[in-house]
Design a protein around this motif. Structure first.
Motif, short mmCIF file in Angstrom:
data_model
loop_
_atom_site.label_atom_id
_atom_site.label_comp_id
_atom_site.label_asym_id
_atom_site.label_seq_id
_atom_site.Cartn_x
_atom_site.Cartn_y
_atom_site.Cartn_z
N LEU A 136 0.82 -1.21 0.00
CA LEU A 136 0.00 0.00 0.00
C LEU A 136 0.85 1.27 0.00
CD1 LEU A 136 -3.05 0.91 0.38
CD2 LEU A 136 -2.41 1.27 2.75
N VAL A 137 1.96 1.24 0.72
CA VAL A 137 2.80 2.45 0.79
C VAL A 137 4.05 2.32 -0.08
CG1 VAL A 137 1.98 3.12 3.07
CG2 VAL A 137 3.97 1.64 2.87
N TRP A 157 6.33 7.55 4.46
CA TRP A 157 5.37 6.50 4.12
C TRP A 157 5.40 5.38 5.14
CZ3 TRP A 157 1.39 6.72 1.11
CH2 TRP A 157 1.37 7.68 0.09
N THR A 188 -0.81 10.81 -0.81
CA THR A 188 -1.25 10.88 0.58
C THR A 188 -2.70 11.33 0.66
OG1 THR A 188 1.01 11.55 1.08
CG2 THR A 188 -0.58 11.73 2.85
N LEU A 191 -4.83 8.48 -0.19
CA LEU A 191 -4.87 7.54 0.93
C LEU A 191 -5.82 8.01 2.02
CD1 LEU A 191 -3.65 5.04 2.41
CD2 LEU A 191 -1.93 6.58 3.34
N ARG A 194 -9.35 7.50 1.29
CA ARG A 194 -9.77 6.11 1.49
C ARG A 194 -9.99 5.78 2.96
NH1 ARG A 194 -7.62 1.76 -1.33
NH2 ARG A 194 -7.29 2.09 -3.53
N LEU B 371 -1.09 2.72 -4.59
CA LEU B 371 -2.15 2.38 -3.65
C LEU B 371 -2.97 1.19 -4.10
CD1 LEU B 371 -3.25 6.01 -2.95
CD2 LEU B 371 -2.07 4.52 -1.39
N LEU B 375 -7.33 -1.99 1.62
CA LEU B 375 -6.72 -1.60 2.87
C LEU B 375 -7.05 -2.60 3.97
CD1 LEU B 375 -5.06 0.89 3.51
CD2 LEU B 375 -7.01 1.72 4.78
#
Lengths: 254, 375
Positions: A136-137, A157, A188, A191, A194, B371, B375
């Motif tokens: 993810l990062v 990150w 960012t 992110l 989300r 991404l 998540l």
């Protein structure tokens, strides 16, 4: 919209004085569950101090901080963290001598006991989640890299990934985009968009472009007090806010 | 990753095996006694490596817990001494000289071997836990914690010297019975006692390795790096530090018990500043972030020390030579001999190829954050 949500965090008449200097002055501040709140203000307004008070790094002189309806301001730091509050600091504070993987393992802190962790070894239940976070990062190729070897952006990150590993209900972010490139700042923002809903975020930020990208509600602090609160447009047109920023080049350049 | 761990276990195992076969090659009771002493110092180095190397707690009073363990064993063995060496009514001789008429309550439990053996480990551990709880609960760290450990040692040392009628004072506790367990007698000058020490060392080393490899060990290293940050993940840092401090003390206590068996007495000098500082030197030379390195550092330094002090050419100057070596190692090998060894291994062709492959992966275009994934 905010009113419909359940209140998560409430600061009531919170005051803190450092040897006479009042950094935060009878602050009333509420955040609803799932909200992404931006906290802005000129230098010395008390933004970082407010985050310090919430996570227990500094102690309030008067007032009350309630999380999920229960006061937490008397708890020690690790107890506050265990109630579900995570903090990302302004200065990246990853564990430089450990690898990225080991850093993330520290972040997975759902079981914080000494005894339990004595019988847990690398490659346990968290491995898959850990690797997903690394992807993810963008650190999946650096899992075995020592954190000290990472670039500044990568360190930021990793810091964010640490918070995600901890998975707290409330995330306190102090200048998450400091030192990031424009591209990384966009990532960012993506992110954060989300994260909202699942997590509640309070973000202290100077980059107004970034704030406009992510915020639904902005709170402006000045001299330890809450000056204004509202959408980005409402806040930037507020006369008091304009006055507070006078001399520092306007809100856009704070 | 798991390959690295199994290589480490293999290396530790080989070293322990080498230690265990020494009596097969050496048939000299005096030498075995000396080597066993070095191994006990190795255990002390493991103890300090855990607290200093892993958790960043510099303990300048490691000898305190060593001495407590030593006295526990000495009290037990003193009570087992055959009556002819002991005063009237089964009292230890020094108590009779001090006009003590009844065995003090603190001595009574030491008639029992299980109690004495447990005490040798638990008394030092509890002492350290209490001290640690005060220090780490009060956020005392770094050099201040080091000074407190040093001061605590001086206090315990003075109490032992002062309470002559209970502890034998300056003279310590001498004239002890031999340690006996499961029908085995452990003569200080024998292969069996060497084996006892070597097995305890092996168990300690692997136990410490397991702790250092556990998540608790990882969290301790994080505490060493960024104590403040660990707290905000919800870990009780004071508890973690107290735990490792007490564990380190328990190992030192075990080492102290063995030392009494090897030396056949206990003395207030065991809780001294010179020994405590020596432990720091051994660990610094061996490499404080490596349990094996620290252990071998102790064996090496004390071994060289022994050899130099017995060599005629260095009779007057051996402390100077040791001091010079120490300065050189600290200056040029900040991670000790273990760190230097690791750097050397990395230059081997095979290791270099692996390192090169990893380097290539780092250069891949995937280094930008993305991404993807849920998540």
């Amino acid at each position: 919209m905010t009113a419909a949500r359940e209140q998560l965090l409430a600061l009531k008449q919170v005051t803190v004085a450092f040897s006479g200097f009042i950094a935060v002055d009878r602050l009333d501040f509420e955040v609803a569950s799932g909200e992404l709140r931006c906290l802005i203000g000129p230098n010395g307004a008390g933004k970082s101090t407010t985050l310090d008070l919430i996570c227990g790094k500094s102690r309030i002189t008067a007032g009350e901080i309630a999380f999920r309806g229960a006061p937490i301001h008397a708890f020690r730091e690790f107890r506050i963290a265990r109630t579900g509050i995570g903090r990302k600091f302004q200065v990246p504070s990853v564990f430089r001598e450990l690898t990225v993987r080991e850093n993330l393992e520290i972040g997975c802190s759902r079981d914080p006991g000494v005894w339990r962790n004595l019988f847990r070894f690398t490659g346990g239940v968290d491995t898959e989640r850990l690797e997903r976070l690394a992807v993810l990062v963008g650190l999946e190729d650096h899992l075995e890299t020592q954190a000290a070897q990472l670039s500044h952006g990568q360190t930021q990150w990793l810091e964010i990934a640490l918070i995600l590993a901890q998975d707290p209900a409330l995330i306190l972010m102090d200048e998450p985009t400091a030192g990031m490139t424009a591209h990384e700042t966009n990532m960012t923002a993506e992110l954060f968009n989300r994260l909202r809903g699942k997590h509640t975020l309070i973000v202290v930020e100077h980059d107004m472009g970034f704030v406009r990208d992510i915020a639904e509600t902005i709170s402006v602090m000045h001299q330890g007090k809450l000056l204004a609160q509202g959408t980005a447009d409402e806040v930037s047109q507020d006369a008091k806010v304009r006055e507070a920023y006078l001399g520092s080049g306007g809100i856009g350049h704070a | 990753m798991s390959g690295k761990v199994s290589r480490q276990i293999l290396l530790y195992g080989v070293v322990c095996l080498a230690i265990l076969i020494v009596p097969v090659l050496v048939d000299d009771a005096f030498l075995l006694n000396k080597y066993a002493r070095y191994l006990i110092f190795g255990m002390l180095a493991i103890a300090l490596s855990l607290s200093w190397g892993y958790a960043g707690i510099l303990n300048l009073g490691q000898a305190t817990t060593f001495g407590l363990g030593s006295y526990c064993m000495a009290m037990f063995l003193k009570l087992k001494t055959v009556p002819i060496h002991t005063g009237s009514d089964g009292l230890p001789d020094f108590m009779v000289w001090n006009n003590v008429t009844e065995l003090p309550w603190i001595w009574v439990p030491f008639h029992s071997m299980p109690v004495a053996l447990l005490a040798g480990i638990l008394v030092p551990a509890l002492f350290a836990a209490l001290l640690g709880w005060f220090m780490f609960g009060g956020r005392i760290a770094g050099v201040y914690a080091a000074i407190i450990t040093l001061a605590a040692m001086v206090v315990v040392n003075l109490i032992i010297i002062d309470q002559q009628s209970y502890t034998g004072g300056f003279n310590g506790i001498t004239d002890l019975a031999r340690f006996e367990i499961f029908g085995l007698t452990f003569d200080a000058y024998s292969a069996s006692t060497y084996y006892l020490v070597a097995i305890c060392l092996t168990v300690t080393l692997f136990l410490a390795l397991a702790v250092s490899r556990s998540k608790t060990g990882l969290i301790l290293q994080a505490v060493r790096d960024q104590e403040e940050r660990v707290r905000f993940f919800g870990y009780d840092v004071a508890l973690y530090k107290t735990f490792v401090f007490a564990l380190s003390a328990a190992i030192a206590g075990l080492a102290g018990m063995l030392y009494t068996i090897i030396m056949e007495f206990a003395s207030p000098t065991f809780l001294g500043v010179p020994l405590s500082l020596s432990i720091v030197i051994w660990v610094a030379v061996g490499g404080r972030q490596s349990l094996l390195g620290a252990m071998l550092g102790a064996v090496l330094v004390t071994g060289v020390q022994g050899a130099l002090s017995e060599t005629e050419a260095f009779l007057e100057t051996w402390t100077l030579v040791m001091g010079g070596l120490f300065v050189l190692i600290v200056l040029f090998m900040p991670k000790g001999l273990a760190g230097a060894f690791e750097a050397l291994v990395r230059r081997f062709p095979k290791a270099a190829r692996e390192g090169g492959a990893r380097h290539a992966a780092e250069q891949s275009p995937k280094s930008q954050p993305h991404l993807g994934g849920a998540l």
